[in-house]
Write a protein that holds these residues in place. Structure first.
Motif, short mmCIF file in Angstrom:
data_model
loop_
_atom_site.label_atom_id
_atom_site.label_comp_id
_atom_site.label_asym_id
_atom_site.label_seq_id
_atom_site.Cartn_x
_atom_site.Cartn_y
_atom_site.Cartn_z
N LYS A 188 -1.54 -1.63 -15.60
CA LYS A 188 -1.28 -1.93 -14.32
C LYS A 188 -1.90 -3.20 -14.33
N CYS A 240 6.42 0.10 -9.69
CA CYS A 240 5.30 0.83 -9.30
C CYS A 240 3.90 0.29 -9.54
N GLY A 254 0.67 -1.22 -0.15
CA GLY A 254 -0.12 0.09 0.05
C GLY A 254 0.79 1.23 -0.10
N TYR A 255 0.31 2.36 -0.33
CA TYR A 255 1.04 3.46 -0.48
C TYR A 255 1.49 3.89 0.93
N GLY A 294 2.75 8.29 -3.76
CA GLY A 294 1.71 8.15 -4.93
C GLY A 294 2.43 9.24 -6.04
N GLY A 348 -5.55 1.75 -7.50
CA GLY A 348 -4.83 2.98 -7.54
C GLY A 348 -4.29 3.46 -8.68
N GLY A 349 -3.65 4.44 -9.02
CA GLY A 349 -3.37 4.89 -10.34
C GLY A 349 -2.06 4.45 -10.84
N VAL A 386 -0.58 -0.31 -4.35
CA VAL A 386 -2.01 -0.34 -4.48
C VAL A 386 -2.51 0.36 -3.34
N GLU A 387 -3.89 0.77 -3.21
CA GLU A 387 -4.42 1.58 -2.25
C GLU A 387 -4.81 0.56 -1.08
N SER A 388 -4.68 0.86 0.06
CA SER A 388 -5.00 0.15 1.31
C SER A 388 -6.50 -0.44 1.39
N GLN A 408 0.42 10.13 0.32
CA GLN A 408 0.19 11.01 -0.95
C GLN A 408 1.51 11.30 -1.74
#
Length: 185
Positions: free
Chosen positions: A170, A150, A118-119, A136, A161-162, A154-156, A133
């Protein structure tokens, strides 16, 4: 044509190679692979090379047979064939500084093939627990995607994610590594 940097060395060489996610622009210096660019159409390639030329001190030279590109080309082909899980290449980190370099080095060393992070977790790993952030932003500025993975961030909450190469790219990379199911079509 032989572009040289201010110190007299060849600034960089480049080639476009085919991959499962489309054409990739590879750029290398005497110090190692310095950039990987997604969707390397002629327009994207030219824009990227112009930007790199100003940052490196001379426009990169088209040299698909350069020994500087042989290793990256071979290892990327092995990766997309499912035969390579770790890249063993010299990397030129000159386009990345400070926090971004710290984050990208941790990502390259600490998040193996087939894993995600996660980020916020990556921010904690580099000693900046409130900097999700900023992580990110570091991912978005990564000049060496795929090799410095990269796509594994991923998001938590489980979101993908982007991604600078696009979300479909991705997804394809994460599917290749077994993190996501292969697309049905």
């Amino acid at each position: 044509m032989n572009a040289t940097a201010q110190d007299g060395r060849t600034a960089a060489v480049w080639a476009v190679v085919d991959s499962d996610i489309g054409p990739l622009l590879l750029v290398a210096t005497d110090d190692g692979l310095v950039a990987v660019g997604f969707h390397a159409t002629e327009a994207v390639r030219d824009k990227t090379l112009d930007r790199l030329g100003s940052r490196l001190g001379a426009e990169p030279v088209h040299a698909p047979d350069s020994p500087l590109l042989a290793g990256p080309t071979a290892q990327l082909r092995e990766y997309f064939a499912g035969e390579r899980h770790d890249f063993d290449l010299p990397l030129d980190w000159s386009l990345v500084t400070g926090f971004n370099r710290q984050v990208l080095r941790e990502l390259a060393a600490g998040v193996p093939y087939g894993a995600v992070v996660g980020y916020g977790d990556l921010a904690r790993r580099v000693g900046s627990p409130g900097a999700a952030q900023a992580v990110g932003l570091a991912m978005g500025a990564n000049p060496l995607p795929v090799v410095v993975p990269c796509h594994r961030v991923v998001e938590s909450d489980g979101g993908i994610g982007g991604f600078g190469g696009g979300l479909e790219t991705k997804r394809q990379l994460l599917a290749l590594e077994g993190v996501l199911p292969q697309p049905l079509f």
